[in-house]
Write a protein that holds these residues in place. Structure first.
Motif, mmCIF file in Angstrom:
data_model
loop_
_atom_site.group_PDB
_atom_site.id
_atom_site.type_symbol
_atom_site.label_atom_id
_atom_site.label_comp_id
_atom_site.label_asym_id
_atom_site.label_seq_id
_atom_site.Cartn_x
_atom_site.Cartn_y
_atom_site.Cartn_z
ATOM 1 N N LYS A 235 0.827 -1.202 0.000
ATOM 2 C CA LYS A 235 0.000 0.000 0.000
ATOM 3 C C LYS A 235 0.868 1.261 0.000
ATOM 4 C CE LYS A 235 -3.851 -2.158 2.529
ATOM 5 N NZ LYS A 235 -4.899 -2.032 1.511
ATOM 6 N N LEU A 236 1.993 1.207 0.688
ATOM 7 C CA LEU A 236 2.816 2.400 0.882
ATOM 8 C C LEU A 236 3.854 2.598 -0.210
ATOM 9 C CD1 LEU A 236 3.326 1.987 4.725
ATOM 10 C CD2 LEU A 236 2.040 3.826 3.619
ATOM 11 N N TRP A 237 4.375 1.511 -0.751
ATOM 12 C CA TRP A 237 5.427 1.606 -1.773
ATOM 13 C C TRP A 237 4.950 1.122 -3.152
ATOM 14 C CZ3 TRP A 237 7.176 1.040 3.290
ATOM 15 C CH2 TRP A 237 8.219 1.876 3.691
ATOM 16 N N GLY A 238 3.771 0.519 -3.190
ATOM 17 C CA GLY A 238 3.267 0.024 -4.453
ATOM 18 C C GLY A 238 3.938 -1.239 -4.925
ATOM 19 N N ARG A 239 4.518 -1.994 -3.984
ATOM 20 C CA ARG A 239 5.139 -3.264 -4.379
ATOM 21 C C ARG A 239 5.121 -4.259 -3.213
ATOM 22 N NH1 ARG A 239 9.393 0.433 -4.151
ATOM 23 N NH2 ARG A 239 10.902 0.136 -2.460
#
Length: 397
Positions: free
Chosen positions: A393-397
């Motif tokens: 959610k925070l880094w997209g990975r």
């Protein structure tokens, strides 16, 4: 200390479930100081290797020894590492400090039924072999000294050996704060409370420095920084703030020469199961907590009494360079937190203090505080999975 640069990293606040072999030697969580030393030294190194490997296999980044080398529990273990102590004689024993005193006024029936707190009898014994309550008063009648050099080096050697060949993970060892030791130790030698408190700090300095000199992260356990409030029902918030700040000054004195980047502070409102209705609000003491010379601050953040206090960080900033380790799983329930809930908690804190400044943690040590070891390990697995979800959610990975 490890930081979140491209993901949420994980740790926990201390004690882990004791295996049967250790229970047989040491008794329950708050067990005896009188043990079979030869058997203890034979068994513990292998158990530490096993518990470190289990943490690594689960995916925990900053791991400890499960506190397997501590006789008598997270605080009382130092009774065998401090010289100059004696159990208070029955005719002189003061009433023990009570970290549920404010709650007991409101819920006398609950506590009278022995349903909560830490006042129950255990298998603990004094150095003289007499059974005592875990909060039995201990007197200091002569200068305090540190005599735990062999024990702390045993802990250091065990965690270092257990980490051999393990990459990408970091070890830590917990040690109790002077102010928490003070709650079961009574001054019968020093001229006043301040001199007494700083004497405890000078003694514990040797343990703290031994850990950081070994390049190991030192976690200071100071649950009584918040839960000492319950002990003094007559105190106002301002009175208690002065009391707490003095304890922080003593702790910082004990931490002299310890690199800040190797120090983590854990505070909580005690891990006793009970109402906690009269706990002091985090907002009243957060600035005092942040006065401790630490790089990481571990706080309760998931139980029903304190989860709402994430709001404090809407207005309060972390100290420069610091990280926050909110408890995203807890000891207050045997329900295993859903990983999505863990992720929600982590994302909430990341949005408040910065994703790179958040470490997933626990409200308190889980060993002995939940119904079964299986529950404790399942909670830690949920924490790791929740951290993975939060990372996406925070880094997209």
């Amino acid at each position: 200390m490890m930081r979140s640069t491209d993901r949420i990293i994980t740790s926990h606040a201390g004690t882990l479930p004791r295996p049967p072999e250790l229970e047989a030697i040491m008794g329950p969580l708050f067990g005896t100081q009188q043990i079979d030393e030869a058997e203890f030294k034979r068994v513990v190194p292998g158990l530490v290797r096993d518990v470190v490997r289990r943490q690594v296999d689960i995916g925990i980044d900053i791991v400890n020894d499960g506190e397997y080398g501590k006789r008598g529990g997270f605080s009382f273990y130092v009774q065998s590492r401090i010289g100059g102590l004696e159990e208070a004689p029955p005719d002189e024993a003061p009433e023990p400090h009570n970290i549920t005193a404010r709650d007991q006024k409101e819920f006398p029936g609950f506590f009278a039924a022995n349903m909560g707190g830490f006042a129950r009898m255990t298998g603990a014994q004094t150095p003289g072999g007499r059974p005592v309550r875990i909060n039995a008063p201990i007197f200091a009648r002569q200068p305090l000294t540190y005599v735990g050099q062999e024990q702390v080096q045993f802990d250091i050697a065990n965690i270092k050996a257990a980490m051999e060949g393990i990459q990408g993970h970091q070890p830590y060892l917990p040690a109790v704060a002077p102010g928490t030791i003070e709650h079961w130790l009574w001054n019968r030698y020093y001229k006043d409370d301040r001199e007494f408190l700083f004497a405890i700090a000078d003694v514990m300095h040797e343990e703290y420095k031994a850990i950081t000199d070994a390049g190991i992260v030192l976690q200071i356990d100071d649950p009584d920084l918040p839960d000492g409030w319950q002990m003094f029902p007559e105190m106002s918030v301002e009175d208690y703030r002065r009391y707490a700040q003095l304890r922080v000054e003593a702790l910082n004195h004990a931490l002299r020469d310890c690199p800040r980047e190797l120090v983590r502070l854990h505070v909580c409102w005690g891990s006793g199961h009970g109402p906690h209705k009269n706990d002091i609000d985090l907002r009243h003491i957060i600035d005092i907590i942040f006065n401790v010379k630490a790089e990481c601050y571990s706080i309760e953040a998931s139980n029903a009494r304190h989860e709402h206090e994430w709001e404090v960080f809407e207005t309060v900033k972390l100290p420069d360079g610091a990280t926050l380790m909110p408890g995203v799983i807890g000891h207050a329930t045997d329900l295993v937190e859903h990983p999505e809930l863990v992720a929600q908690r982590l994302v909430r804190y990341a949005n408040l203090v910065g994703r790179e400044n958040v470490i997933a943690g626990t409200d308190c040590g889980l060993g002995g505080r939940v119904g079964h070891a299986e529950i404790a390990w399942a909670k830690l697995e949920a924490m790791v999975e929740g951290a993975r979800i939060a990372t996406k959610k925070l880094w997209g990975r």
